[in-house]
Design an enzyme around this catalytic site. Structure first.
Site, PDB file in Angstrom:
ATOM      1  N   THR A 180      -1.521 -39.629  16.231  1.00  0.00           N
ATOM      2  CA  THR A 180      -2.076 -38.280  16.360  1.00  0.00           C
ATOM      3  C   THR A 180      -2.855 -38.181  17.667  1.00  0.00           C
ATOM      4  OG1 THR A 180      -2.206 -37.888  14.004  1.00  0.00           O
ATOM      5  CG2 THR A 180      -3.884 -36.801  15.343  1.00  0.00           C
ATOM      6  N   ARG A 208       3.300 -31.745   2.754  1.00  0.00           N
ATOM      7  CA  ARG A 208       2.035 -32.494   2.779  1.00  0.00           C
ATOM      8  C   ARG A 208       1.258 -32.127   4.054  1.00  0.00           C
ATOM      9  NH1 ARG A 208      -0.383 -36.063   6.723  1.00  0.00           N
ATOM     10  NH2 ARG A 208      -1.748 -37.539   5.680  1.00  0.00           N
ATOM     11  N   GLY A 210      -2.118 -33.106   6.304  1.00  0.00           N
ATOM     12  CA  GLY A 210      -3.108 -34.174   6.465  1.00  0.00           C
ATOM     13  C   GLY A 210      -4.460 -33.613   6.860  1.00  0.00           C
ATOM     14  N   ASP A 211      -5.293 -34.489   7.372  1.00  0.00           N
ATOM     15  CA  ASP A 211      -6.645 -34.094   7.778  1.00  0.00           C
ATOM     16  C   ASP A 211      -6.684 -33.368   9.108  1.00  0.00           C
ATOM     17  OD1 ASP A 211      -5.705 -36.566   8.962  1.00  0.00           O
ATOM     18  OD2 ASP A 211      -7.667 -36.671   9.921  1.00  0.00           O
ATOM     19  N   THR A 231      -8.381 -39.461  13.945  1.00  0.00           N
ATOM     20  CA  THR A 231      -7.007 -39.883  13.722  1.00  0.00           C
ATOM     21  C   THR A 231      -7.031 -41.014  12.702  1.00  0.00           C
ATOM     22  OG1 THR A 231      -5.011 -40.826  14.730  1.00  0.00           O
ATOM     23  CG2 THR A 231      -7.112 -41.468  15.717  1.00  0.00           C
ATOM     24  N   GLY A 232      -5.897 -41.253  12.075  1.00  0.00           N
ATOM     25  CA  GLY A 232      -5.823 -42.323  11.087  1.00  0.00           C
ATOM     26  C   GLY A 232      -5.220 -41.809   9.794  1.00  0.00           C
ATOM     27  N   GLY A 234      -4.809 -39.886   6.845  1.00  0.00           N
ATOM     28  CA  GLY A 234      -5.424 -38.579   6.654  1.00  0.00           C
ATOM     29  C   GLY A 234      -6.089 -38.344   5.315  1.00  0.00           C
TER      30      GLY A 234
HETATM   31  N1  ASP Z   1      -4.358 -38.218  10.463  1.00  0.00           N
HETATM   32  C1  ASP Z   1      -2.959 -37.921  10.537  1.00  0.00           C
HETATM   33  C2  ASP Z   1      -2.468 -37.461   9.188  1.00  0.00           C
HETATM   34  O1  ASP Z   1      -2.804 -38.076   8.202  1.00  0.00           O
HETATM   35  C3  ASP Z   1      -2.131 -39.057  11.003  1.00  0.00           C
HETATM   36  C4  ASP Z   1      -2.596 -39.750  12.230  1.00  0.00           C
HETATM   37  O2  ASP Z   1      -3.731 -39.651  12.640  1.00  0.00           O
HETATM   38  O3  ASP Z   1      -1.773 -40.411  12.856  1.00  0.00           O
HETATM   39  O4  ASP Z   1      -1.714 -36.526   9.145  1.00  0.00           O
END
Ligand code: ASP
Length: 314
Positions: A180, A208, A210-211, A231-232, A234
């Protein structure tokens, strides 16, 4: 009184292998250059984060725009948010399939709509009505991601067959790529802004969200506290409303460096999550932290410019 501008960008936090470091550094440096051009000529933090994120959406290295992870059905589904710390105006899109640059649509929502968030076909229709050309979903798909999904689904089937990961939620979790992208900026007028854009997680269920595109979770900006982009993984991040949580630490008087690290500790301890965050306060201090082995980051202020994938030395 004019403020010295600051820009910080990230391109995902995960166990990035050595052979992918160069592409990530190249990508975050290009994004930094695009955003800095805006700030340097006196442009707004909002324009700067938008331009920085567009560069990374266009770069196939990252999980944003073309080249994003595919969902379970083999489609790209994108989420993005942009937020203005001066006015608290925000624009978000979720689950869009026909936009090359979802952050551009998010910006149109922020600037031209009384609403804050649009999803799926409604978001695409809004974008088209506001002059953004739609693409085909296939235009966003690259062969690397087709192969990655195929391998992932095969491994998932193998593990489910032998009962080792019944629901597959954390398959390869520490190593799974989180590419992300995001940016936070402070402009010469003292205003901060943030933007985050993503293709979400590999093999996600269609629909779905995400965050990344949720206010306060993957992105937040308020001149009275801070601008943040995360990022990470979510699901844990959104349960903690992590970007706002971090901004609140800063409005309570803590430094961004400390607050970013605390956010990662909280993420780990409270919900066993992993990821990274960039955060910037209106006085120009910023923090970069991750609890993954690496995160692609870059920053620039009037004194210094740097980029890396390892932990930033305090
Ligand atoms: N945070 C993002 C999600 O869960 C994914 C990512 O950060 O790579 O959609």
């Amino acid at each position: 009184m004019a403020t010295d501008p600051v820009l910080v960008v990230h391109g995902g936090a995960w166990a990035m292998p050595d052979d992918m470091v160069e592409a990530h550094l190249h990508g975050v440096n290009n994004a930094l250059a695009a955003g800095w051009r805006v700030l340097d000529r006196g442009g707004s933090s909002l324009d700067a984060v938008e331009e920085a994120v567009v560069v990374m959406e266009d770069d196939e290295t990252f999980d944003a725009g073309r080249g994003s992870f595919l969902n379970r059905d083999g489609k790209v589904q994108l989420d993005a948010l942009i937020m203005d710390g001066a006015t608290l105006r925000a624009g978000g899109v979720g689950c869009v399939e026909r936009l090359r640059n979802p952050v551009r649509a998010a910006r149109k929502i922020l600037s031209e709509s009384p609403h804050v968030y649009f999803v799926a076909e409604g978001a695409e229709r809004f974008a088209e009505e506001h002059g953004i050309a739609l693409c085909k979903n296939e235009d966003l798909i690259i062969s690397r991601e087709v192969e990655r999904l195929r391998e992932y689904q095969a491994e998932l089937a193998r593990r489910e067959a032998d009962g080792s990961t019944p629901n597959g939620n954390d398959l390869f979790a520490p190593h799974i790529s989180h590419d992300t992208v995001g940016a936070v900026a402070l402009d010469r007028n003292g205003n901060i802004a943030a933007a985050t854009s993503t293709g979400g997680t590999l093999n996600k269920a269609p629909g779905r969200l995400g965050d990344s595109s949720l206010i306060g979770c993957g992105c937040y900006a308020d001149n009275l506290s801070a601008a943040a982009s995360t990022t990470g993984w979510g699901e844990p991040i959104m349960k903690l409303v992590l970007a706002k949580w971090t901004a609140d630490r800063i409005s309570a008087g803590n430094m961004p460096e400390w607050s970013a690290q605390e956010a990662m500790n909280y993420l780990q301890q409270r919900v066993n999550g992993h990821g990274g965050i960039i955060v910037l306060s209106p006085d120009g201090h910023f923090g970069i932290a991750h609890n993954t082995p690496r995160m692609a980051w870059a920053y620039q202020n009037m004194r210094k410019k740097d980029a890396g994938v390892e932990r930033l030395a305090p």
